[in-house]
Design an enzyme around this catalytic site. Structure first.
Site, mmCIF file in Angstrom:
data_model
loop_
_atom_site.group_PDB
_atom_site.id
_atom_site.type_symbol
_atom_site.label_atom_id
_atom_site.label_comp_id
_atom_site.label_asym_id
_atom_site.label_seq_id
_atom_site.Cartn_x
_atom_site.Cartn_y
_atom_site.Cartn_z
ATOM 1 N N TYR A 11 -44.605 17.986 10.079
ATOM 2 C CA TYR A 11 -44.544 18.733 8.834
ATOM 3 C C TYR A 11 -44.446 20.235 9.082
ATOM 4 O O TYR A 11 -43.646 20.681 9.900
ATOM 5 C CB TYR A 11 -45.745 18.381 7.945
ATOM 6 C CG TYR A 11 -45.867 16.904 7.672
ATOM 7 C CD1 TYR A 11 -44.784 16.185 7.157
ATOM 8 C CD2 TYR A 11 -47.043 16.208 7.936
ATOM 9 C CE1 TYR A 11 -44.882 14.830 6.908
ATOM 10 C CE2 TYR A 11 -47.159 14.856 7.688
ATOM 11 C CZ TYR A 11 -46.073 14.163 7.178
ATOM 12 O OH TYR A 11 -46.170 12.828 6.948
ATOM 13 N N TYR A 18 -42.432 1.242 -0.511
ATOM 14 C CA TYR A 18 -42.909 2.396 0.250
ATOM 15 C C TYR A 18 -44.434 2.360 0.369
ATOM 16 O O TYR A 18 -44.988 2.547 1.461
ATOM 17 C CB TYR A 18 -42.448 3.693 -0.414
ATOM 18 C CG TYR A 18 -43.021 4.930 0.230
ATOM 19 C CD1 TYR A 18 -42.605 5.339 1.492
ATOM 20 C CD2 TYR A 18 -44.005 5.683 -0.421
ATOM 21 C CE1 TYR A 18 -43.144 6.470 2.096
ATOM 22 C CE2 TYR A 18 -44.544 6.817 0.170
ATOM 23 C CZ TYR A 18 -44.114 7.197 1.429
ATOM 24 O OH TYR A 18 -44.657 8.316 2.016
ATOM 25 N N LYS A 22 -42.658 6.113 8.736
ATOM 26 C CA LYS A 22 -41.424 6.749 8.275
ATOM 27 C C LYS A 22 -40.292 6.760 9.302
ATOM 28 O O LYS A 22 -39.154 6.401 8.960
ATOM 29 C CB LYS A 22 -41.735 8.179 7.815
ATOM 30 C CG LYS A 22 -42.613 8.249 6.585
ATOM 31 C CD LYS A 22 -42.994 9.702 6.287
ATOM 32 C CE LYS A 22 -43.895 9.815 5.071
ATOM 33 N NZ LYS A 22 -44.336 11.216 4.837
ATOM 34 N N VAL A 36 -51.672 9.956 7.565
ATOM 35 C CA VAL A 36 -52.951 10.365 6.994
ATOM 36 C C VAL A 36 -54.060 9.339 7.241
ATOM 37 O O VAL A 36 -55.223 9.605 6.941
ATOM 38 C CB VAL A 36 -52.826 10.661 5.481
ATOM 39 C CG1 VAL A 36 -51.912 11.839 5.248
ATOM 40 C CG2 VAL A 36 -52.367 9.434 4.716
ATOM 41 N N SER A 65 -47.889 7.331 7.147
ATOM 42 C CA SER A 65 -46.612 8.031 7.374
ATOM 43 C C SER A 65 -46.026 7.814 8.753
ATOM 44 O O SER A 65 -44.871 8.191 8.997
ATOM 45 C CB SER A 65 -46.789 9.531 7.125
ATOM 46 O OG SER A 65 -46.938 9.791 5.746
#
Length: 419
Positions: free
Chosen positions: A257, A205, A84, A275, A81
């Site tokens: 988050y 992705y 992103k 992660v 991630s």
């Protein structure tokens, strides 16, 4: 690299002798390693469960291209991630802010990274949760998923300053088990936020998340955002300054988050976790930083990575708001020229609006105190001056009734270079 990695030993990380910055970061790793920071390696993607839970490293790259590292900062892992914000930046660069924001919001979701978080108009809440990131990927120009991934890989490689490779095993593991992301993509398709075939968004992705990096690579990527979109190692402009600022703003509010609020209080640096165990952080105008440690806390962030960045923020003074609490004066010295009797204000460093406001106040205060006095502004030690600062200084020097005569000594023509 101006720094070298340490050798990990049973008792922790060995110290540095080659560079005091490396030594300072190694000391932080040592301190955090001795503390209790519970976490577990991600296993919902089977291939990630094979990561070494003892791997632990940190790297930083300044906007001037100075590189430092400690611990396992050259151990490869998948970006996950942390990709992103950089893919989001590529979408903004390609399509513009208005077009991208019509499809993805910028508000914190307050939910987990894989939460079902869509606003009333059907947009994912932000580009740093999975739903928003899948839409970001779909916005990258390309006739199909393969072409879209090729563009993403090239863009992320430019951010990192080297060509990034795909970890095929992790990609297969993600694509074979990514049913939650498939559901999120279908929801985004149902709201019209996603407007390409689901496979043409989801496959690239999964692939972007499976690109191999190390902590130094990611620190360079963060340093590129911190440097206004210019890679501090290669010198290449990857995205515009406006795009870099936009992305850092979103990272500030959404990057960690449902822990983003606590993160900004305790760390205060725009950041994004992955992660795979990495956290990328970027202090604007200063550094890109990456910490790597695979065990994650319950929010999906590297537990030791969070602790390292909390400590670095505090000990190294990296919190965004710490500098506002300890302002640095733009006026290096106030003297009187013995030959003319003029007051001389010698300025230094980068002069922005906040700095020049201080100068204007000082000059006018001296003028009011000593009517008819002349003040000399010496810009010899100024390295950069913003457009509004140049305007204000030129206004002072234009003698339009401010009650003080101002002379600007500008050997580098910093003021003259601006309208």
């Amino acid at each position: 690299m101006s720094g070298t990695s340490t050798e990990r030993q049973a008792g922790g990380v060995t110290g540095f002798t080659d560079n005091p910055v490396n030594a300072a970061m190694a000391r932080v790793l040592d301190d955090v390693r001795r503390e209790d920071h519970p976490g577990a390696v991600a296993d919902y993607i089977p291939q990630l469960a094979t990561a070494d839970p003892e791997a632990f490293g940190v790297a930083s790259v300044s906007v001037h291209g100075h590189s430092y590292g400690a611990g396992d900062y050259r151990v490869p892992f998948t970006i996950q991630s942390m990709s992103k914000p950089f893919v989001y930046a590529l979408a903004l660069e390609a399509l513009g802010v208005e077009a991208v924001c019509a499809r993805i919001g910028v508000e914190p979701s307050g939910e987990a990274f894989n939460g079902i978080s869509f606003d009333p108009s059907g947009r994912p809440e932000n580009p740093l949760i999975n739903a928003g990131a899948i839409v970001s990927t779909s916005l990258i120009p390309g006739v199909d998923g393969a072409e879209r991934f090729a563009t993403i890989r090239d863009g992320l490689s430019r951010f990192a300053g080297r060509e990034l490779e795909l970890d095929e095993a992790v990609y297969r593991s993600e694509s074979e088990t990514g049913f939650r992301n498939l559901a999120l993509a279908a929801l985004a398709r149902s709201t019209d936020a996603l407007r390409v075939p689901i496979e043409d968004a989801l496959d690239p992705y999964f692939r972007q998340c499976s690109l191999l990096v190390d902590a130094h690579d990611v620190a360079v990527m963060g340093g590129t955002l911190a440097n206004g979109g210019v890679n501090p190692v290669t010198g290449e402009r990857v995205v515009s300054t406006a795009v870099a600022q936009h992305v850092l703003s979103v990272m500030t509010g959404c990057g960690m988050y449902d822990r983003s609020g606590a993160w900004m209080v305790s760390v205060g640096i725009p950041a994004k976790s992955g992660v795979g165990g990495g956290i990328v952080a970027a202090t604007p105008g200063e550094y890109g930083i990456c910490v790597f440690s695979p065990p994650l806390d319950e929010a999906g962030n590297s537990s030791r990575g969070v602790a390292v960045l909390q400590r670095m923020s505090s000990e190294f003074g990296l919190h965004l708001l710490s500098r506002s609490m300890n302002p640095v004066s733009a006026v290096a010295a106030v003297t009187t020229d013995p030959a003319t009797g003029h007051v001389v204000l010698r300025l230094r460093g980068e002069v922005d609006f906040v700095a020049v406001e201080e100068v204007v106040h000082e000059a006018l205060s001296l003028g009011h105190a000593q009517s008819g006095s002349t003040i000399v502004l010496d810009l010899t030690d100024v390295t950069r001056i913003s457009t509004v600062s140049a305007y204000l200084l030129n206004q002072l020097a234009s003698d339009v009734g401010y009650g003080v005569r101002v002379i600007v000594q500008d050997p580098s023509s910093l003021c003259a270079a601006r309208p």
